[in-house]
Write a protein that holds these residues in place. Structure first.
Motif, PDB file in Angstrom:
ATOM      1  N   ALA A 179      45.642  33.722  45.817  1.00 25.53           N
ATOM      2  CA  ALA A 179      45.151  34.438  46.986  1.00 25.53           C
ATOM      3  C   ALA A 179      43.653  34.224  47.129  1.00 25.53           C
ATOM      4  CB  ALA A 179      45.470  35.925  46.853  1.00 25.53           C
ATOM      5  N   GLY A 181      39.830  34.665  47.478  1.00 25.12           N
ATOM      6  CA  GLY A 181      38.899  35.747  47.236  1.00 25.12           C
ATOM      7  C   GLY A 181      39.321  36.756  46.195  1.00 25.12           C
ATOM      8  N   VAL A 182      40.500  36.608  45.619  1.00 28.81           N
ATOM      9  CA  VAL A 182      40.966  37.542  44.587  1.00 28.81           C
ATOM     10  C   VAL A 182      40.688  36.931  43.211  1.00 28.81           C
ATOM     11  CG1 VAL A 182      42.922  38.823  43.663  1.00 28.81           C
ATOM     12  CG2 VAL A 182      42.752  38.399  46.124  1.00 28.81           C
ATOM     13  N   THR A 199      40.743  36.081  39.186  1.00 30.38           N
ATOM     14  CA  THR A 199      41.724  36.045  38.103  1.00 30.38           C
ATOM     15  C   THR A 199      40.986  36.120  36.776  1.00 30.38           C
ATOM     16  OG1 THR A 199      41.688  33.617  38.096  1.00 30.38           O
ATOM     17  CG2 THR A 199      43.406  34.702  39.415  1.00 30.38           C
ATOM     18  N   LYS A 212      45.968  42.676  36.613  1.00 33.49           N
ATOM     19  CA  LYS A 212      45.020  42.291  37.657  1.00 33.49           C
ATOM     20  C   LYS A 212      45.334  40.914  38.209  1.00 33.49           C
ATOM     21  CE  LYS A 212      41.486  43.729  38.899  1.00 33.49           C
ATOM     22  NZ  LYS A 212      41.097  44.430  40.157  1.00 33.49           N
ATOM     23  N   ASN A 213      45.804  40.007  37.371  1.00 32.75           N
ATOM     24  CA  ASN A 213      46.121  38.657  37.836  1.00 32.75           C
ATOM     25  C   ASN A 213      47.253  38.654  38.852  1.00 32.75           C
ATOM     26  OD1 ASN A 213      44.140  37.447  36.300  1.00 32.75           O
ATOM     27  ND2 ASN A 213      45.496  36.958  34.593  1.00 32.75           N
ATOM     28  N   ASP A 243      47.558  40.458  41.340  1.00 34.18           N
ATOM     29  CA  ASP A 243      47.021  40.621  42.692  1.00 34.18           C
ATOM     30  C   ASP A 243      46.673  39.281  43.329  1.00 34.18           C
ATOM     31  OD1 ASP A 243      47.239  43.356  42.414  1.00 34.18           O
ATOM     32  OD2 ASP A 243      45.188  43.608  41.698  1.00 34.18           O
ATOM     33  N   ALA A 244      46.449  38.259  42.514  1.00 38.48           N
ATOM     34  CA  ALA A 244      46.105  36.932  43.035  1.00 38.48           C
ATOM     35  C   ALA A 244      47.314  36.018  43.136  1.00 38.48           C
ATOM     36  CB  ALA A 244      45.044  36.278  42.148  1.00 38.48           C
ATOM     37  N   SER A 293      49.295  50.353  39.928  1.00 35.28           N
ATOM     38  CA  SER A 293      47.940  49.849  40.087  1.00 35.28           C
ATOM     39  C   SER A 293      47.388  49.415  38.730  1.00 35.28           C
ATOM     40  CB  SER A 293      47.041  50.936  40.680  1.00 35.28           C
ATOM     41  OG  SER A 293      46.908  52.015  39.761  1.00 35.28           O
TER      42      SER A 293
END
Length: 274
Positions: free
Chosen positions: A2, A4-5, A7, A88-89, A91-92, A101
């Motif tokens: 994605a 701008g996201v 990693t 968190k990864n 999200d990309a 979350s």
């Protein structure tokens, strides 16, 4: 990925988690089997009628427990950090649908009662979205079930050992008193067998799970395929049903000067109104 996201690398951290978990399992194995050593020392104390040997057995047990506690804490911290990065990864990753979350990747381990359910659900989501599976991996269930058995079993064994130790004579002066210590260590060894088996099972499942997820995420990060609607035929673009993927650029249509349409011939008279 994605646009701008960010990693986060998980390769080195994943290896550190696996190493720390393996070391924790090995050290707990030593702790679990220590009562066998304690029973031997208690018998020697009975033969020599020497209470100092019993005191040495207690101090030696502490030397087994301290490294295990330090390694256990290290593995727990590394696991929390790895879980947060792996979450968190997601999200990309195009197509990933995480249910929790990133904050729950940390809080889930720390909040009472929630730490019985949330961590396994977070890791299950990470496994599904990283390994591209519709269902939760069996390893997740094996790991968490064994982990719960270990946690509850180790706590039960520890409390039972403490109560049994308080009933022992502080200064045994005959064979009966020394034999009570021998029996204490023998019973403690039996109580440790169930949490030990659960610990080894949980550690093995977690190591395999962490290594698989880490490898999958690292491979996907390395590809760095841009997300978003890509034109048909681009790398990573979906292939419409019934149409073959285009892997090579389309050949240019050969043509020369005749490719441009000539102007229409002028009509008789040359101009309008002539």
């Amino acid at each position: 990925m994605a646009p701008g996201v960010p990693t986060y690398p998980v390769g080195g951290l994943g290896r550190a988690v696996a190493a720390a978990v393996a070391a924790t399992a090995v050290l707990y194995t030593l702790v679990a089997f220590y009562p066998a050593v304690g029973a031997v020392l208690a018998r020697r104390a009975a033969e020599a009628q020497d209470t100092d040997v019993l005191l040495g057995a207690v101090l030696l047990e502490v030397l087994f427990i301290l490294p295990f506690g330090a390694t256990y804490l290290t593995a727990a911290v590394l696991m929390i950090i790895w879980t947060w990065r792996a979450r968190k990864n997601l999200d990309a990753f195009p197509g990933a649908l995480p249910q929790f979350s990133p904050g729950w990747a940390i809080a889930g381990w720390l909040v009472p009662l929630a730490n019985v359910v949330v961590p396994v659900r977070v890791v299950a989501g990470i496994a599904r979205d990283s390994l591209w599976r519709a269902r939760t991996s069996v390893l997740v269930g094996v790991w968490w079930a064994a982990w719960l058995v270990f946690s509850l079993g180790e706590r039960f064994a520890s409390r039972t050992d403490n109560r049994a130790y308080e009933r022992l004579p502080e200064d045994p002066f005959n064979d009966i008193g020394f034999q009570a210590y021998v029996g204490y260590y023998q019973d403690a060894l039996v109580r440790n067998l169930v949490p030990l088996a659960a610990c080894l099972t949980a550690a093995a499942a977690l190591i395999v799970l962490v290594r698989r997820i880490t490898a999958a995420q690292q491979a996907r990060i390395a590809l760095a395929v841009p997300a978003g609607p890509a034109p048909y035929g681009w790398p990573g673009a979906p292939v419409p049903y019934g149409r073959p993927a285009v892997t090579d650029p389309s050949p240019q249509v050969a043509g020369g000067a005749g490719t441009v349409s000539p102007p229409d011939a002028a009509a008789a008279g040359g101009t309008i109104g002539a």
